[in-house]
Motif scaffolding. Structure first.
Motif, short mmCIF file in Angstrom:
data_model
loop_
_atom_site.label_atom_id
_atom_site.label_comp_id
_atom_site.label_asym_id
_atom_site.label_seq_id
_atom_site.Cartn_x
_atom_site.Cartn_y
_atom_site.Cartn_z
N MET A 62 28.89 50.90 43.61
CA MET A 62 27.79 51.63 44.24
C MET A 62 28.30 52.36 45.49
O MET A 62 29.20 51.90 46.17
CB MET A 62 26.67 50.66 44.60
N ARG A 63 27.66 53.51 45.77
CA ARG A 63 28.08 54.27 46.94
C ARG A 63 27.05 54.09 48.06
O ARG A 63 25.92 53.67 47.82
CB ARG A 63 28.25 55.75 46.60
N ASP A 65 24.36 55.18 50.96
CA ASP A 65 23.24 56.13 50.96
C ASP A 65 23.45 57.18 52.04
O ASP A 65 22.77 57.17 53.06
CB ASP A 65 21.93 55.37 51.17
N GLU A 66 24.42 58.05 51.82
CA GLU A 66 24.70 59.09 52.81
C GLU A 66 24.63 60.46 52.16
O GLU A 66 25.03 60.62 51.01
CB GLU A 66 26.11 58.88 53.39
N VAL A 67 24.13 61.42 52.93
CA VAL A 67 24.09 62.79 52.43
C VAL A 67 25.48 63.39 52.60
O VAL A 67 25.95 63.60 53.71
CB VAL A 67 23.03 63.62 53.17
N SER B 26 15.06 57.23 50.27
CA SER B 26 16.51 57.13 50.48
C SER B 26 16.96 58.43 51.10
O SER B 26 16.26 59.44 51.00
CB SER B 26 17.24 56.89 49.15
N ASN B 27 18.11 58.43 51.72
CA ASN B 27 18.63 59.67 52.30
C ASN B 27 19.15 60.60 51.22
O ASN B 27 18.91 61.80 51.25
CB ASN B 27 19.77 59.36 53.27
N ALA B 28 19.89 60.01 50.27
CA ALA B 28 20.56 60.82 49.25
C ALA B 28 19.99 60.47 47.88
O ALA B 28 19.27 59.50 47.71
CB ALA B 28 22.07 60.57 49.29
N LYS B 29 20.34 61.29 46.89
CA LYS B 29 19.80 61.14 45.55
C LYS B 29 20.39 59.92 44.82
O LYS B 29 21.35 59.32 45.27
CB LYS B 29 20.05 62.43 44.75
N LEU B 30 19.81 59.60 43.67
CA LEU B 30 20.20 58.41 42.93
C LEU B 30 21.67 58.46 42.51
O LEU B 30 22.39 57.48 42.62
CB LEU B 30 19.29 58.24 41.70
N PHE B 31 22.11 59.61 42.01
CA PHE B 31 23.48 59.70 41.50
C PHE B 31 24.31 60.79 42.16
O PHE B 31 25.38 61.13 41.69
CB PHE B 31 23.46 59.93 39.98
N ILE B 60 26.22 55.79 41.51
CA ILE B 60 24.90 55.29 41.93
C ILE B 60 24.84 54.96 43.42
O ILE B 60 25.81 54.51 44.02
CB ILE B 60 24.49 54.08 41.07
N ASN B 61 23.66 55.22 43.98
CA ASN B 61 23.37 55.00 45.40
C ASN B 61 22.88 53.57 45.59
O ASN B 61 21.86 53.17 45.02
CB ASN B 61 22.28 56.02 45.80
N ARG B 62 23.59 52.80 46.38
CA ARG B 62 23.28 51.38 46.56
C ARG B 62 21.87 51.18 47.13
O ARG B 62 21.14 50.26 46.74
CB ARG B 62 24.30 50.74 47.51
N GLU B 63 21.48 52.05 48.05
CA GLU B 63 20.17 51.88 48.68
C GLU B 63 19.03 52.05 47.67
O GLU B 63 18.02 51.35 47.75
CB GLU B 63 20.01 52.86 49.85
N VAL B 65 19.16 51.23 44.59
CA VAL B 65 19.11 49.97 43.86
C VAL B 65 18.40 48.91 44.69
O VAL B 65 17.52 48.18 44.21
CB VAL B 65 20.54 49.50 43.50
N TRP B 295 23.09 38.84 47.13
CA TRP B 295 22.59 40.11 47.71
C TRP B 295 21.09 40.22 47.47
O TRP B 295 20.33 40.60 48.36
CB TRP B 295 23.35 41.29 47.09
#
Lengths: 95, 483, 490
Positions: A62-63, A65-67, B26-31, B60-63, B65, B295
């Motif tokens: 997982m990455r 949550d950053e733009v 979320s700040n950024a998109k899902l993928f 995938i965006n951890r946030e 999830v 987690w």
């Protein structure tokens, strides 16, 4: 399982590939040839076997949550066959 | 009382299931790493991944999830430690890849439930079938050009939670209560802002009708309804349509419909005429999503107090009636506001002021809890002046109005306007004597047994004292002088 | 100039015996002379190549020699190259200029490589002959003895293989979904390796079948392949299927030798119809390894014979979805229609060639309602059994040896009557893709008509080092030094 012409047309429609009437019979023959050959898999005993879905045997990373992307409107639109202002354009869609 | 549609053949029960699409905060998109903010100029929040350029891949965006897990926990639902992403294949102008990445067979969240409260004070548990993560599509604009649709991909790839209910709802009211409750829970959790106007919460409504005791009949899906009011209207309109079809001897066909809010009817969606065959299969660009149990537990520990628990606590700790507690917990900001006011004060009185005077002031001024004209501390200050006898309850109403108008605190207004309560018994006795003297006829009637005139005398004394008399002392003085 | 390997060119560049610009010019000249005949490159990039060569010379002059400084390469036209048209050999992408660089090519550029051009391929990498390219077939630099008819270079990475064999480039990138590196390497008498799935990032490579696609290099020696793979590989956070494992020194592994290694020979590969010269070559390879100290072990891969049929469900299914994005809206070809669906149908009918359309149709069908379980789900289960076979075999051996392809290169236009006949080319290569394991093809001899034949070495996941060690051992023993008829400097 053998494809009839109606099924060939339905698949082409699902795949959004225009098919002229003359193209249906040869395609039907080819596809049935391939599908007939594939049927050898019915010999395999797959009872109780978990399907293998991917090429890699790992869990998903997982990455954060950053733009980190976007703000590249012109690059995104640069290859568009029909660009209208800041949009992609298509024939009008009726819902 | 059961909600029914009265047809020519009798009463019809309505069966409703909701599929809510909630945009994940979320700040950024899902993928992809593109931003999600609402209202950006067209196609500026688009990466090559979102536009499905050749060779682009999802990560995938951890946030997102984490937000799905939080929401699942908030719905008392089972969290699936292993879930998977599938592709849902269909062609559409605002679906760049020709497939939507979704979770079909193995969603991240399994069964849960939502308790809804109805107007008659009863509650009902509505089953949640599942919650899964998926990508939003872009936006097609059909009104910009006579023969073309314009495509804006800003929203394409933003994370959505699709929350599917069991067909447990039986009336528009229940559907409305379910949506409001779900929205409240997600707002508490900070997982979705629930803003239906901006499209961050949308509902697909499955409606069928049946005679009492029957099995389910064919349902229709009314897609993309964008307000709770419209959901309720759409259910009624669609149920009535179906009743008419059945009673005319027809058959309801399973189909996708749209709600036309201007005309108050549902209509068949032309673009969905083709029977869809989504050809779901596991997305080979993504691996199984495996969650670490620790987690998930950590996310569970960091959840805020949720509305049901908070309402129970308000009833228990502050002695509030269920209705008041329910009103106060509907928004977390309101609940927080209330608790600030109530802390160390008369909690019931605090509730009355928040629900009564403060909410009335919101209606009047068009403001809300976020930009309240009177802060929680200021309202608390007003309650303190009442508690210590500086002002009485009647004056407090005037002081509150002045606070709304000027923004000043209660003590300042009381001091500036000389509204301090009179507790000087000499002054009160004098006022009582003056009132009795001026109303000799009423005094005579009172003495003749018309005891309810006591209230009249209290009013006259208070009026003579410009409302500032201490009510208890005025009562006492009156009783003494009336003998 | 044209007899360099990557290793020897690298030494010469560092010793200033040749400049990157001289090397690049020599290869551009070779392309100008031979590409019209071979059609190995769809796009030649002389300006870019010259600039990159000049930059390499400057870096070398500063003493900053990177792994590939000044080494001229051909890039399969499936890798997106920033600002350079990338077609996937399809009409549908003919006008497409990617605004980004694939991770693998970016890695190569960072290592100092020079890109000469974009190599031809089967359309969307779907084919085993390079006959399906919208930009015309590639001609194999080899011809049959006494027969000048054009042969196919294999596919899908046929342009890459032909370019390296004909000495238009010192090395090339390819991709391998079912054999698309190994089979053309075998047909063109060069070395090619498909590494472990996840070893090279797929980011920026036009996708064919995501769970099978893997990038890898072509070169004229095993060592050169090892050098190239070292530069291409590495974890990429932009590809969720990219493995976060270190990249070892592959070139060093080439000198390890095979003494003490256990080499498995899968008995099921010995099909009844195997050509005698393929069988003989295989036995020769087994003998070479035994002579160098390897232990030969008989192993069983009982489900391997189903790999090809499994592949023709899994790959088309994934492709049918991967290729849905070519819809005429955001990039590429558009053929207008009265409404959006007509636009899609017209665009995709005009943009995709016959083989691509065929595979999209098959893939759409096997995923469609009512057929998923019978085809796709069953194929995934068979795929699990194929992986289980390899896992079991590798408990008993360190690598496997098989032929690469059932025949040498065939003529352009042959095997075109029936799609299945063409598909059978990949019978030996496909199992490795199904299991995600590394596979290398090394030239080992000639058939009766003087055409090269390759042997395939398969290894454990992420053990390319052993694969290179075994490949290099075969290379040493075979001493394959025959050159194709069509080549620069001939």
């Amino acid at each position: 399982m053998s494809l009839d012409p109606a099924t060939v047309r339905r698949i082409a429609r699902l795949a959004r590939i225009r098919l002229d009437d003359a193209e249906v019979p040869p395609l039907q023959t080819e596809l049935n040839g391939i599908l007939g050959w594939i049927e050898q898999l019915n010999e395999v005993n797959v009872e109780g076997v978990e399907p293998l879905t991917g090429g890699a045997q790992m869990a998903l990373k997982m990455r954060a949550d950053e733009v980190t992307d976007g703000n590249i409107r012109d690059a995104v639109l640069a290859n568009a066959p029909d660009r209208a202002g800041d949009y992609f354009a298509v024939p009008k869609v009726v819902e | 009382m059961t909600y029914t549609i009265e047809g020519t053949t009798g009463a019809w029960e309505v069966v409703i299931g909701l599929e809510v699409h909630a945009q994940v905060i979320s700040n950024a998109k899902l993928f992809s790493g593109a931003a999600t903010a609402f209202g950006a100029p067209p196609n500026t929040q688009v990466s090559f991944v979102d536009a499905a350029f050749p060779g682009m891949l999802p990560v995938i965006n951890r946030e997102c999830v984490a937000q799905a897990v939080r929401t699942g926990l908030g719905l008392n639902a089972h969290i699936n430690l292993v879930s998977r992403f599938d592709r849902k294949n269909y062609f559409y102008a605002d679906l760049p890849a020709g497939y939507q990445i979704s979770q079909y067979q193995h969603p991240i969240v399994g069964a849960g439930s939502i308790e809804i409260e109805l107007a008659d004070g009863s509650t009902k548990d509505i089953g949640v079938t599942r919650l899964h993560l998926e990508q939003d599509a872009g936006k097609s604009l059909h009104d910009q050009h006579p023969t073309k649709s314009y495509i804006d991909l800003n929203r394409a790839g933003v994370a959505l939670m699709e929350i599917v209910s069991e067909p447990d709802l039986r009336s528009p009211e229940e559907a409305g209560a379910y949506l409001r409750k779900l929205r409240t829970i997600m707002r508490y959790l900070g997982t979705c802002d629930g803003n239906m106007e901006e499209g961050s919460m949308r509902a697909d409504v499955n409606v069928s009708v049946r005679k009492h005791g029957e099995a389910f009949r064919t349902r229709c899906e009314v897609k993309n309804v964008n307000s709770i009011r419209f959901v309720m209207q759409a259910i009624e309109a669609e149920a009535k349509r179906q009743v008419a079809v059945w009673e005319d001897g027809g058959t309801v066909e399973q189909e996708t419909r749209l709600y036309d809010s201007a005309r108050g009817v549902t209509r068949s969606m032309r673009s969905k005429e083709d029977a869809h065959d989504y050809r779901y299969f596991p997305d080979p660009d993504l691996l199984p999503l495996v969650l670490d149990e620790a987690w998930v537990a950590e996310l569970g520990r960091s959840l805020p107090e949720l509305p049901d628990a908070k309402r129970a606590r308000f009833m228990r700790e502050y002695g509030l009636p269920a209705y008041d507690a329910g009103v106060l917990v509907a928004e977390q900001t309101t609940a927080d506001f209330y608790e600030t006011v109530a802390k160390g004060r008369d909690a019931k009185l605090a509730a009355n002021w928040v629900i009564g005077d403060l909410f009335a002031a919101f209606n009047r001024t068009g403001r809300g809890i976020e930009d309240s004209p009177v802060s929680a501390a200021a309202l608390g200050g007003l309650l303190d002046l009442m508690a210590d006898g500086t002002i009485n309850g009647r004056i407090a109403k005037d002081v509150f109005e002045a606070m709304v108008e000027t923004g000043a605190d209660a003590a300042t207004i009381v001091a500036q306007r000389g509204l301090r309560q009179v507790t000087d018994t000499g002054a009160i006795d004098a006022a009582v004597a003056q009132v009795l003297a001026a109303n000799a006829d009423k005094l005579a009637e009172y003495k003749a047994g018309k005891e309810k005139l006591f209230g009249f005398f209290v009013g006259q004394v208070m009026k003579a004292m410009a409302g500032k008399g201490n009510p208890a002392l005025v009562n006492e003085a009156l009783k003494k002088q009336l003998g | 100039m044209h007899d360099f390997t990557i290793a020897s060119a690298r030494a010469a560049l560092r010793a200033k015996k040749v400049s990157a610009q001289e090397l690049t010019e020599a290869h551009l000249d070779a392309i100008a002379a031979l590409n019209p005949r071979l059609n190995a490159l769809i796009t030649v990039m002389p300006e870019t190549a010259r600039a990159q060569a000049a930059a390499a010379d400057a870096a070398l002059a500063r003493g900053e020699a990177h792994a590939l400084s000044g080494i001229p390469l051909a890039i399969k036209d499936l890798f997106c190259t920033g600002g350079v048209r990338t077609t996937a050999a399809s009409r549908i992408l003919e006008p497409f200029v990617p605004p980004y660089e694939s991770t693998v090519t970016a890695n190569l550029l960072r290592a100092g490589a020079v890109f000469l051009g974009k190599a031809n391929l089967d359309e969307f990498a779907m084919g085993s002959s390079n006959m399906t390219s919208a930009f015309g077939p590639v001609t194999n630099p080899w011809t049959r003895r006494g027969d000048n008819r054009a042969l196919v270079p294999g596919g899908s990475s046929g342009g890459s293989a032909a370019a390296v064999a004909a000495r238009l480039a010192l090395g090339a990138t390819g991709t391998d979904t079912g054999g698309s590196i190994r089979q053309p390497a075998s047909f063109c008498g060069i070395v090619g390796i498909k590494p472990t799935y996840g070893r090279c990032s797929r980011w920026g490579i036009v996708a064919f079948a995501s769970s099978l696609d893997q990038a890898g290099p072509f070169a004229r020696t095993v060592e050169d392949c090892a050098i190239l793979l070292g530069a291409m590989a590495g974890h990429d956070p932009k590809d969720s299927t990219s493995a976060d494992v270190p990249v070892p020194d592959f070139a060093a592994a080439c000198t390890r030798g095979v003494k003490g290694l256990r080499i498995g020979v899968p008995r099921e590969y010995r099909s009844d119809g195997m050509a005698p010269e393929i069988e003989a070559l295989w036995q020769q390879g087994i003998a070479w390894l035994r002579e160098q100290g390897a232990e030969i072990i008989d192993v069983s891969l009982p489900h391997t014979k189903y790999a090809l049929a499994t592949y023709y469900i899994v790959a088309p299914a994934e492709a049918s979805s991967n290729l849905a994005r070519y819809d005429g809206v955001r990039f590429g070809l558009r053929k207008d229609g009265e409404d959006l669906d007509q636009l899609y149908e017209n665009t995709r009918a005009a943009g995709f060639g016959a083989e691509v359309r065929r595979r999209i149709m098959i893939g759409t069908y096997v995923l469609s309602a009512g057929y998923y379980d019978a085809y796709y789900l069953r194929a995934q289960k068979v795929r699990a059994l194929i992986l289980r076979d390899f896992t079991e075999a590798f408990r008993h051996c360190d690598a496997l040896l098989t032929p690469t392809a059932p025949s040498a290169a065939f003529g352009q236009g042959e095997k075109m009557d029936d799609p299945v006949t063409m598909y059978l080319n990949d019978v030996f290569t496909v199992p490795a893709n199904m299991a995600g394991i590394p596979g290398l093809s090394v030239p080992a001899g000639l058939d009766a008509q003087g055409l090269p034949l390759g042997l395939q070495v398969l290894g454990k996941p992420f053990d390319e080092e052993t694969v290179f060690a075994v490949g290099a051992a075969i290379e040493r023993a075979a001493a394959f030094n025959v050159l194709p008829a069509i080549r620069a400097g001939a």
